[in-house]
Design a protein around this motif. Structure first.
Motif, short mmCIF file in Angstrom:
data_model
loop_
_atom_site.label_atom_id
_atom_site.label_comp_id
_atom_site.label_asym_id
_atom_site.label_seq_id
_atom_site.Cartn_x
_atom_site.Cartn_y
_atom_site.Cartn_z
N ASN A 1 -10.59 12.99 -1.61
CA ASN A 1 -11.42 12.89 -0.41
C ASN A 1 -11.04 11.73 0.50
N SER A 2 -9.80 11.28 0.41
CA SER A 2 -9.37 10.19 1.26
C SER A 2 -9.13 10.69 2.68
N VAL A 3 -9.48 9.85 3.64
CA VAL A 3 -9.24 10.20 5.05
C VAL A 3 -8.65 8.98 5.76
N ASN A 4 -7.59 8.42 5.15
CA ASN A 4 -6.98 7.23 5.72
C ASN A 4 -8.08 6.21 6.00
N ARG A 5 -8.76 5.80 4.97
CA ARG A 5 -10.02 5.08 5.08
C ARG A 5 -9.93 3.80 5.88
N TRP A 6 -8.78 3.12 5.85
CA TRP A 6 -8.64 1.90 6.63
C TRP A 6 -8.07 2.15 8.01
N ARG A 7 -7.84 3.41 8.33
CA ARG A 7 -7.45 3.85 9.67
C ARG A 7 -6.32 3.05 10.27
N ILE A 8 -5.17 3.15 9.61
CA ILE A 8 -3.94 2.51 10.09
C ILE A 8 -3.07 3.57 10.72
N ALA A 9 -2.60 3.31 11.91
CA ALA A 9 -1.79 4.29 12.63
C ALA A 9 -0.41 4.42 11.99
N PRO A 10 0.06 5.64 11.77
CA PRO A 10 1.42 5.83 11.24
C PRO A 10 2.46 5.48 12.29
N TYR A 11 3.68 5.32 11.82
CA TYR A 11 4.81 5.00 12.71
C TYR A 11 6.02 5.78 12.25
N GLN A 12 6.50 6.65 13.14
CA GLN A 12 7.69 7.47 12.87
C GLN A 12 7.58 8.21 11.54
N GLY A 13 6.42 8.83 11.35
CA GLY A 13 6.22 9.68 10.20
C GLY A 13 5.83 8.96 8.92
N GLY A 14 5.65 7.66 9.00
CA GLY A 14 5.22 6.89 7.83
C GLY A 14 4.41 5.70 8.28
N TYR A 15 4.47 4.63 7.52
CA TYR A 15 3.80 3.39 7.90
C TYR A 15 4.84 2.28 7.91
N SER A 16 4.77 1.42 8.90
CA SER A 16 5.74 0.34 9.01
C SER A 16 5.08 -0.88 9.63
N GLY A 17 5.24 -2.03 8.98
CA GLY A 17 4.65 -3.25 9.48
C GLY A 17 5.67 -4.14 10.16
N VAL A 18 5.19 -5.28 10.64
CA VAL A 18 6.07 -6.26 11.28
C VAL A 18 6.09 -7.53 10.45
N PRO A 19 7.21 -8.22 10.39
CA PRO A 19 7.29 -9.45 9.60
C PRO A 19 6.49 -10.58 10.23
N LEU B 1 0.83 -1.20 0.00
CA LEU B 1 0.00 0.00 0.00
C LEU B 1 0.87 1.26 0.00
N VAL B 2 1.96 1.22 0.76
CA VAL B 2 2.87 2.36 0.80
C VAL B 2 3.55 2.55 -0.55
N ASN B 3 4.05 1.46 -1.11
CA ASN B 3 4.76 1.55 -2.39
C ASN B 3 3.86 2.07 -3.51
N TRP B 4 2.59 1.75 -3.42
CA TRP B 4 1.64 2.17 -4.45
C TRP B 4 1.05 3.57 -4.17
N ASN B 5 1.37 4.15 -3.00
CA ASN B 5 0.72 5.40 -2.58
C ASN B 5 -0.80 5.23 -2.63
N ASN B 6 -1.27 4.13 -2.08
CA ASN B 6 -2.70 3.80 -2.14
C ASN B 6 -3.51 4.79 -1.33
N PRO B 7 -4.56 5.37 -1.92
CA PRO B 7 -5.35 6.41 -1.22
C PRO B 7 -6.13 5.90 -0.03
N LEU B 8 -6.19 4.58 0.18
CA LEU B 8 -6.96 4.06 1.32
C LEU B 8 -6.24 4.23 2.66
N ILE B 9 -4.95 4.56 2.62
CA ILE B 9 -4.24 4.60 3.90
C ILE B 9 -3.66 5.96 4.26
N ASP B 10 -3.69 6.94 3.37
CA ASP B 10 -3.03 8.21 3.69
C ASP B 10 -3.95 9.39 3.38
#
Length: 502
Positions: A302-320, A287-296
Motif C-alpha cells: 500500500n505504498s504511495v511514495n509516502r515521502w513524495r520525492i520526485a523521480p528523475y530520469q526514470g529513477g531517483y537521483s540526489g545532489v552531492p 533509500l534506493v539501494n534498500w528499495n525502501n517502500p517509503l519512496i516508490d
C-alpha cells in the motif's frame, strides 16, 4: 477564552506570548489581569513550538545532515557549514516565547482554584523538551531565571551551565512521571493536538524523552555512570514505573489536520521554494539501494511514495552536499509541493509534526544493549526500529523480515561496536526525518551515520557544534553573555557544548 497579559516587550526573545491569534486574541489591560486556563495555553504553545521546529528542520537541520541541498552559488550556505549569525535568532526567540506559555500553564494548573496535576505533568514535560532543544542548540543558556521579565522584572538572567540544566530537566521528567501516574485529573481533548487527551501517552513521551537525554550525556565522563544507571532503571529495572513509547500509535506527533489552527507551517513556504532544494545524494541513495517502500509506489504494501520525492530520469537521483562555490549541480529529485501531486505531499501531510517516535526509542534500546547497559537483543530492537520507521508512515506495512533480507540490512552481532553504531544510526537517521534538530544532535553525539564530506565545506570540514547566541543578546544581556562565553568558549559554531566534550 480571552485572557490578558502584562507587559509589552521582553528582552532577548523571551517575550510574553500567550495564545496566538489563531486560537484567541491577545489583549493588554493594565487595570485587570485575567488568567488563561491551562487548556487554552496548551494547544497554541504546542503548535507554535512545532511550527518553529519544522521550519528550522527544513532549512537548517536538513541542509547540515544532507537530507536536502540548496542549489545556489552564493555564500553563507548551511550545507557548507557556513551560516550567518542571524540564523540563531529565530529558534531562540520562538522557543523562549513558548516557554512562557508552558510555564504559565504550570502556574495555572498549580493554583488551588484550578488545580490539575495532569496539566502540571504535561507542562513539565514540554518545558523539558523545549529547554533540551535550546541547550543542545546553543549550549549554556538562561534557565533557572529565564522567562521572569514580566512577573519578577528579571531582564538580564544569568546563563546556566548545560550540566545544571540537564539535571534539572531530569528532575522535571521524574516529577512529571509521578504526576501523570494518576488519571483522576483529565484534560480537555480539544487542547491536545498530540495525544487527544490521553494522559498515559503523555507519560510515555516524558519517559522516552528521559531516555533520549540520558543517552545524550552518557559520553560525558563526569556523569556517565549516573546517566547510564538511570537509563537502566527507566528501561529495565524499574520499567513498570516508567512506561515508554513502544508502538507507533504511541508516538509523539502533532498531527496537522488542516482544520482551524492545525495547518502545517510548511504551507507557509512558497511552493517554488519548497521544491527548490534538491534531495541529498546521501539521503536518497540509501533509500534506493534498500528499495525502501517509503519512496516508490511500486514497492511495499500500500505504498504511495509516502515521502513524495520526485523521480528523475526514470529513477531517483540526489545532489552531492558540500559542493564548491561556482560548481552548483543540477537539481534532480526533490520533495513535491502541494499542487505538484494529488497524492501525499509533505506540505500538507499530517505526520510532519514529529516530536519523538517509537522507532527512535527502539534504536536507543538497541544502542544500550550494544554498550552493555541493559540486557536483551540488540538485533530485536534494531529490527523493530526499522519496522516502526516505515510503519509510522504506512500503517498497513508489515514486511520487515522480507525487507531486511532484500535490502541486506541484517544485523551483524559479531561486528565491532563502531560498526553496530553505524548500523543503528543510519536507520535512526531516517526514523528522525523531519524531527526538529535531532539528526544534528545525534550526529554531534556519535559521529554517525558517516556523512560524505564535500570539497566546499567550511569550518575546517567539521560539523558545526552549535549555533552562536543571537547577536542582540550581547547588547541586552552583556554581563551574563560574557560570563557564559568565558566559561563555555568562544561564541562560534565550532565551540563544543558541555556534553560533546570528553
Amino acid at each position: 477564552m480571552k485572557h490578558t497579559i502584562i507587559g509589552a516587550l521582553v528582552l532577548f526573545g523571551m517575550a510574553t506570548q500567550s495564545c496566538t491569534k489563531d486560537f484567541t486574541e491577545i489583549n493588554t489591560n493594565p487595570n485587570e489581569t485575567k488568567v488563561a486556563t491551562a487548556h487554552a495555553l496548551m494547544a497554541p504553545a504546542l503548535v507554535n513550538t512545532l511550527s518553529a521546529n519544522m521550519i528550522r528542520n527544513r532549512n537548517f537541520n536538513n541542509e547540515l545532515m544532507q537530507v536536502t541541498v540548496d542549489i545556489s552559488e552564493s555564500d553563507g550556505k548551511v550545507f557548507r557549514y557556513d551560516f550567518r549569525a542571524t540564523w540563531a535568532d529565530y529558534l531562540y526567540n520562538a522557543w523562549y516565547s513558548e516557554l512562557t506559555n508552558f510555564k504559565d500553564m504550570e502556574k495555572v494548573a498549580r493554583d488551588p482554584k484550578s488545580y490539575n496535576r495532569s496539566y502540571i505533568g504535561i507542562s513539565l514535560i514540554c518545558q523539558a523538551w523545549v529547554f533540551s532543544m535550546l541547550t543542545d542548540t546553543y549550549g549554556d543558556i538562561p534557565y533557572f531565571k529565564s522567562n521572569l521579565a514580566r512577573d519578577s522584572a528579571v531582564f538580564e538572567p544569568p546563563f546556566d551551565t548545560q550540566k545544571d540544566i540537564y539535571f534539572d530537566i531530569f528532575n522535571k521528567l521524574d516529577t512529571a512521571n509521578v504526576y501523570l501516574n494518576n488519571t483522576t485529573y483529565g484534560i480537555n481533548a480539544n487542547s491536545d493536538p498530540v495525544f487527544n487527551g490521553d494522559i498515559t501517552k503523555w507519560r510515555r513521551f516524558g519517559n522516552s524523552l528521559y531516555l533520549r537525554l540520558l543517552m545524550r550525556i552518557s559520553g560525558k565522563a563526569e556523569v556517565a555512570d549516573v546517566a547510564i544507571a538511570k537509563f537502566k532503571e527507566v528501561a529495565e529495572t524499574k520499567k513498570s514505573s516508567y512506561p515508554i513509547i513502544d508502538t507507533t500509535e504511541q508516538s509523539a506527533i502533532l498531527r496537522w489536520t488542516g482544520a482551524g489552527p492545525l495547518v502545517s507551517p510548511f504551507l507557509g513556504v512558497r511552493e517554488q521554494d519548497f521544491r527548490g532544494p534538491g534531495v541529498g545524494e546521501f539521503f536518497i541513495n540509501n533509500l534506493v539501494n534498500w528499495n525502501n517502500p517509503l519512496i516508490d509506489p511500486s514497492k511495499g504494501n500500500n505504498s504511495v511514495n509516502r515521502w513524495r520525492i520526485a523521480p528523475y530520469q526514470g529513477g531517483y537521483s540526489g545532489v552531492p552536499s558540500g559542493y564548491q562555490m561556482g560548481q552548483a549541480p543540477v537539481r534532480r529529485s526533490y520533495f513535491y509541493s502541494q499542487t505538484t501531486t494529488t497524492l501525499f505531499n509533505l506540505q500538507t501531510d499530517a505526520l510532519t509534526g514529529q516530536m519523538l517516535n517509537a522507532a527512535e526509542v527502539q534504536f536507543m534500546l538497541a544502542e544500550a544493549v550494544v554498550k552493555g547497559w541493559i540486557a536483551g537483543s540488540a538485533e530485536a530492537y534494531y529490527t523493530r526500529g526499522i519496522k516502526y520507521t516505515i510503519k509510522q508512515w504506512i500503517p498497513a506495512w508489515d514486511e520487515v523480515t522480507d525487507y531486511i533480507d532484500k535490502a541486506d540490512l541484517h544485523w551483524n552481532d559479531s561486528g565491532s561496536e563502531d560498526e553496530k553504531m553505524e548500523a543503528i544510526h543510519i536507520q535512526k537517521y531516517y526514523a528522525m526525518f523531519l524531527m526538529d534538530m535531532q539528526q544534528w544532535f545525534e550526529y554531534r553525539r556519535t559521529g554517525h551515520p558517516v556523512l560524505p564530506k564535500g570539497p566546499g565545506l567550511r569550518n575546517n570540514g567539521v560539523m558545526p557544534a552549535r549555533m552562536n547566541y543571537p547577536v542582540y543578546v550581547q547588547s541586552t544581556n552583556p554581563t551574563n553573555y560574557k560570563q557564559a562565553v568565558s566559561r563555555q568558549g568562544s561564541d562560534v559554531i565550532s565551540t563544543e557544548v558541555w556534553w560533546q566534550k570528553p
